[in-house]
Design a protein around this motif. Structure first.
Motif, mmCIF file in Angstrom:
data_model
loop_
_atom_site.group_PDB
_atom_site.id
_atom_site.type_symbol
_atom_site.label_atom_id
_atom_site.label_comp_id
_atom_site.label_asym_id
_atom_site.label_seq_id
_atom_site.Cartn_x
_atom_site.Cartn_y
_atom_site.Cartn_z
ATOM 1 N N THR A 40 -3.396 -71.345 16.739
ATOM 2 C CA THR A 40 -4.304 -72.440 16.411
ATOM 3 C C THR A 40 -3.823 -73.645 17.212
ATOM 4 N N VAL A 73 -3.805 -77.228 18.178
ATOM 5 C CA VAL A 73 -4.190 -78.463 17.490
ATOM 6 C C VAL A 73 -3.925 -79.662 18.393
ATOM 7 N N ARG A 115 -4.814 -84.064 19.060
ATOM 8 C CA ARG A 115 -5.332 -85.327 18.530
ATOM 9 C C ARG A 115 -5.661 -86.238 19.712
ATOM 10 N N VAL A 121 -13.205 -76.996 17.899
ATOM 11 C CA VAL A 121 -13.842 -77.365 16.635
ATOM 12 C C VAL A 121 -13.212 -78.670 16.170
ATOM 13 N N TRP A 122 -14.054 -79.632 15.804
ATOM 14 C CA TRP A 122 -13.538 -80.947 15.409
ATOM 15 C C TRP A 122 -13.417 -81.070 13.897
ATOM 16 N N GLU A 123 -12.273 -81.584 13.453
ATOM 17 C CA GLU A 123 -12.042 -81.924 12.051
ATOM 18 C C GLU A 123 -11.582 -83.375 12.013
ATOM 19 N N ARG A 124 -12.541 -84.267 11.800
ATOM 20 C CA ARG A 124 -12.307 -85.711 11.888
ATOM 21 C C ARG A 124 -11.800 -86.064 13.284
ATOM 22 N N ASP A 125 -10.567 -86.582 13.397
ATOM 23 C CA ASP A 125 -10.068 -86.993 14.711
ATOM 24 C C ASP A 125 -9.206 -85.918 15.365
#
Length: 262
Positions: free
Chosen positions: A188, A190, A192, A247-251
């Motif tokens: 995964t 990740v 930011r 895939v976006w999760e908030r920022d």
């Protein structure tokens, strides 16, 4: 089955007649650029302060949970059993609600409970094993499971490894001939993103999180030792549909990647 695994030797592990399914390392990483002359070195961060990214052990009721720990007091095992029973009770509660909504058999209910009253089921032994090493845990799986259900042995569909840097390093150092199949990694990724350029292409983003623990393999994409798998393959490995791309999760931007050792 006892929740404790006996110590295993390398010879016993290698000589076991049963070969395990593919070993899949499941890891969440984020790129970290370390200061180094003349240019920075990028590594895959997986945690900070020696802690895992989740606060509690959360065993799942429909899987065999193997926990590797140095704890000798039994507290880790006890915590895992409590979590397992709580998860099992939540599952049964959903089935009670399912049965109350319709008098007919609900497709969502597990086949194991079709012939028995949900409230009258006997207490089950938690599907939890506790071991002190990856090697010992895999040896126990080899001794207690087969590739197919026969002779009282349950089959083992897949082996997913989730842990810290030391667990991953131990798994990657195993000789694949001892457990029978290739090594896989499900990542995964990740990020930011901070700038507009990074938001348009999250793969350009680095140092979005603070990490001091790293995955043993620094570069997987383009690594000659590892083949990148398709999203369909990764979905098959983990047993659920994996989305393609970011895939976006908030920022935070997340993508799922799979690799298999050649």
């Amino acid at each position: 089955m006892s929740p404790h695994c006996p110590p295993a030797t390398a010879a016993a592990f290698a000589n076991s007649a049963t070969k395990l399914p593919p070993l899949t390392l499941v890891v969440a990483t984020t790129p970290i650029t370390l200061p180094c002359q003349p240019q920075g070195i990028s590594r895959l961060g997986i945690g900070h302060g020696g802690t895992l990214p989740w606060p509690r052990i959360k065993p799942l009721p429909k899987r065999l949970n193997v926990i590797i720990t140095r704890d000798e007091s039994g507290m880790v095992c006890e915590r895992a059993v409590v979590e397992w029973r709580a998860a099992k009770e939540r599952e049964r509660q959903k089935e009670r609600e399912c049965h109350s909504e319709t008098a007919t058999e609900c497709k969502k209910c597990s086949s194991a409970d079709k012939d028995d009253s949900i409230d009258g089921q006997q207490e089950e032994n938690p599907d939890i094993l506790v071991s002190n090493s990856v090697e010992s845990a895999l040896t126990t799986l080899q001794d207690n499971f087969g590739l197919f259900s026969q002779g009282g042995k349950r089959s083992l569909g897949s082996v997913l490894v989730i842990g810290g840097g030391e667990i991953y390093a131990s798994s990657l150092s195993l000789d694949s001939s001892t457990f029978g199949h290739k090594m896989r990694i499900v990542v995964t990724d990740v990020r930011r993103p901070a700038t507009e350029v990074e938001k348009n292409e999250p793969s350009n983003s680095t140092n979005g999180f603070d990490c001091d623990t790293f995955f043993p393999v620094d570069h997987l994409i383009g690594n000659e030792e590892w083949r990148e798998a398709s999203p369909a393959e990764v979905s098959e490995w983990v047993g659920e549909k994996i989305p393609e791309g970011w895939v976006w999760e908030r920022d935070v931007a997340v993508r799922f990647l799979g690799f298999e050792r050649k």
